[in-house]
Scaffold this active site. Structure first.
Site, PDB file in Angstrom:
ATOM      1  N   GLY A  94      39.500  44.060  43.814  1.00  0.00           N
ATOM      2  CA  GLY A  94      40.747  43.570  44.398  1.00  0.00           C
ATOM      3  C   GLY A  94      41.760  43.132  43.373  1.00  0.00           C
ATOM      4  N   GLU A  95      42.975  42.921  43.869  1.00  0.00           N
ATOM      5  CA  GLU A  95      44.075  42.436  43.050  1.00  0.00           C
ATOM      6  C   GLU A  95      44.615  41.166  43.666  1.00  0.00           C
ATOM      7  OE1 GLU A  95      45.143  43.860  40.262  1.00  0.00           O
ATOM      8  OE2 GLU A  95      43.932  45.683  40.375  1.00  0.00           O
ATOM      9  N   GLY A  96      44.973  40.219  42.820  1.00  0.00           N
ATOM     10  CA  GLY A  96      45.593  38.986  43.297  1.00  0.00           C
ATOM     11  C   GLY A  96      46.940  38.826  42.643  1.00  0.00           C
ATOM     12  N   GLY A  97      47.623  37.747  42.980  1.00  0.00           N
ATOM     13  CA  GLY A  97      48.948  37.511  42.435  1.00  0.00           C
ATOM     14  C   GLY A  97      48.956  37.302  40.933  1.00  0.00           C
ATOM     15  N   PHE A  98      47.813  36.872  40.379  1.00  0.00           N
ATOM     16  CA  PHE A  98      47.784  36.542  38.960  1.00  0.00           C
ATOM     17  C   PHE A  98      46.718  37.297  38.192  1.00  0.00           C
ATOM     18  CE2 PHE A  98      49.989  33.098  40.921  1.00  0.00           C
ATOM     19  CZ  PHE A  98      50.972  32.757  40.012  1.00  0.00           C
ATOM     20  N   GLY A  99      46.061  38.272  38.808  1.00  0.00           N
ATOM     21  CA  GLY A  99      45.045  38.983  38.064  1.00  0.00           C
ATOM     22  C   GLY A  99      44.231  39.936  38.905  1.00  0.00           C
ATOM     23  N   VAL A 103      40.274  41.142  40.307  1.00  0.00           N
ATOM     24  CA  VAL A 103      38.935  40.650  40.643  1.00  0.00           C
ATOM     25  C   VAL A 103      37.918  41.775  40.465  1.00  0.00           C
ATOM     26  CG1 VAL A 103      37.494  39.549  42.395  1.00  0.00           C
ATOM     27  CG2 VAL A 103      39.956  39.104  42.350  1.00  0.00           C
ATOM     28  N   LYS A 132      37.371  36.883  38.209  1.00  0.00           N
ATOM     29  CA  LYS A 132      38.812  37.114  38.283  1.00  0.00           C
ATOM     30  C   LYS A 132      39.442  36.943  36.922  1.00  0.00           C
ATOM     31  CE  LYS A 132      42.795  36.913  41.017  1.00  0.00           C
ATOM     32  NZ  LYS A 132      43.271  36.881  42.375  1.00  0.00           N
ATOM     33  N   ASP A 162      47.547  26.340  51.930  1.00  0.00           N
ATOM     34  CA  ASP A 162      47.688  27.791  51.999  1.00  0.00           C
ATOM     35  C   ASP A 162      46.587  28.416  52.857  1.00  0.00           C
ATOM     36  OD1 ASP A 162      49.099  30.094  51.446  1.00  0.00           O
ATOM     37  OD2 ASP A 162      48.105  30.472  49.528  1.00  0.00           O
TER      38      ASP A 162
END
Length: 354
Positions: free
Chosen positions: A60-65, A67, A81, A179
């Site tokens: 996966g992809e997150g807002g800051f990096g 996974v 991550k 959140d």
């Protein structure tokens, strides 16, 4: 694909470690105290765990990096991550929160195992959750991969409520998540929900009723007082949970801009159906064999109670949990108009103009 965002809190911890020579004595003390509570991994062992961060292990992809799925030397499967080098945000106030969050152990919260802070590397290690997030598996493109029966949805709703009640009432100081949303609810192999991403979390001192902060989060889940005044209380999280509850029962995202204007916002649609006495029409049509329609409608009513426009009218998470489990009746007379997204947007625009 993992969709949970990067934890700013722990990210801040990692950045402070690399820059500890520039910190004051007090900051260094706080830093050491925070880092003592998490395990430090070497870059070499995390590189080995992920097959040199192989694209095949990317989940996966997150807002800051990014996974990755990895396996540690002891055989433990983890989510690793890797923070992108472009991320330079530092928030000193999160150091205390890291200390609190890293020590939390609860069935319905993700577990931070540790981090890597070698050189320019900023990496977090979490427990691995096999079935991704609710945003992907229930509401997103992978929704056909898992059969979400009513029994399963009931379990997920109760689990998230338990986790949030623990943050709000089982800890001192209390933790405001800020959140709560479908992409931050991860599912393990048994579909047990885990609240993730404490990057926006704040501590609520025992002598405080609220905190005022810059607005962050996802529109559609944000409470009116937060959007308009930047005021956060535990009831702000309750509002977000209410929206999530409506999504889980209906199987629909809280916002869908592809629909006609009057149908774009889930909360508004459910409110209209409630007024017309037709809540059953808002349950997920894929629910068939084990659907308890009366119970599903009760959950929708609890969702409406959680999203009341005035925060004082919303129940606490412990009361929400009792209503969901049947220990307490849902007080229908207390259901009034919720804080509707379209109205919040109009109020915010008005405030900005004034």
């Amino acid at each position: 694909m993992y969709t949970w965002g990067f934890s700013h809190a722990v990210m801040s911890c990692c950045m402070f470690v690399s820059r500890s020579k520039k910190t004051s004595g007090l900051q260094t003390f706080q830093l050491n105290d925070a880092v003592e509570k998490v395990k430090l991994y070497t870059y070499k062992e995390l590189r080995a765990a992920t097959g040199d961060f192989s694209p095949g292990n990317r989940v996966g992809e997150g807002g800051f990096g990014t996974v990755y799925k990895g396996t540690l030397k002891n055989g433990t499967t983890v989510a690793i991550k890797v923070l992108s080098n472009e991320s330079t945000q530092i928030a000193r106030e999160f150091l205390t929160e890291i200390s609190a969050i890293s020590n939390i152990v609860h069935e319905n919260l993700v577990k931070l195992y540790g981090c890597c802070i070698e050189g320019n590397h900023r990496i977090l290690v979490y427990n691995y959750l096999e079935n991704n997030s609710l945003a992907q598996t229930l509401l997103g493109t992978n929704r056909n991969n898992i059969q979400f029966s009513w029994k399963t949805r009931y379990k997920i709703c109760i689990g998230v409520a338990c986790g949030l009640a623990f943050l709000h009432e089982g800890l001192l100081p209390h933790i405001l998540h800020r959140d709560i949303k479908a992409s931050n609810i991860l599912l393990d192999k048994d579909l047990t929900p885990k609240i993730s991403d404490f990057g926006l979390a704040r501590l609520l001192p025992s002598n405080a009723t609220h905190i005022t902060t810059q607005v962050a989060g996802t529109l559609g889940y944000l409470a009116p007082e937060y959007v308009i005044r930047g005021q956060v209380t535990r009831k702000s999280d309750v509002y977000s949970f209410g929206v999530l509850l409506l999504e889980i029962v209906s199987g629909r995202c809280n916002t869908n801009t592809r629909l006609p204007c009057k149908e774009q916002f889930l909360l508004e649609r459910i409110w209209e159906h409630y007024k017309q006495g037709e809540l059953e029409r808002m349950t997920d049509s894929s629910l068939t064999d084990d659907l308890e329609i009366k119970e599903a409608c009760k959950f929708l009513k609890v969702g409406l109670l959680c999203t009341q426009e005035a925060s004082k009218l919303r129940p606490s998470m412990s009361i929400v949990l009792k209503m969901l489990t049947g220990e307490k009746d849902v007080e229908l007379e207390k259901i009034t108009q919720p804080g509707l997204v379209s109205e919040l947007m109009q109020k915010k625009m008005t405030n900005q103009i004034n």
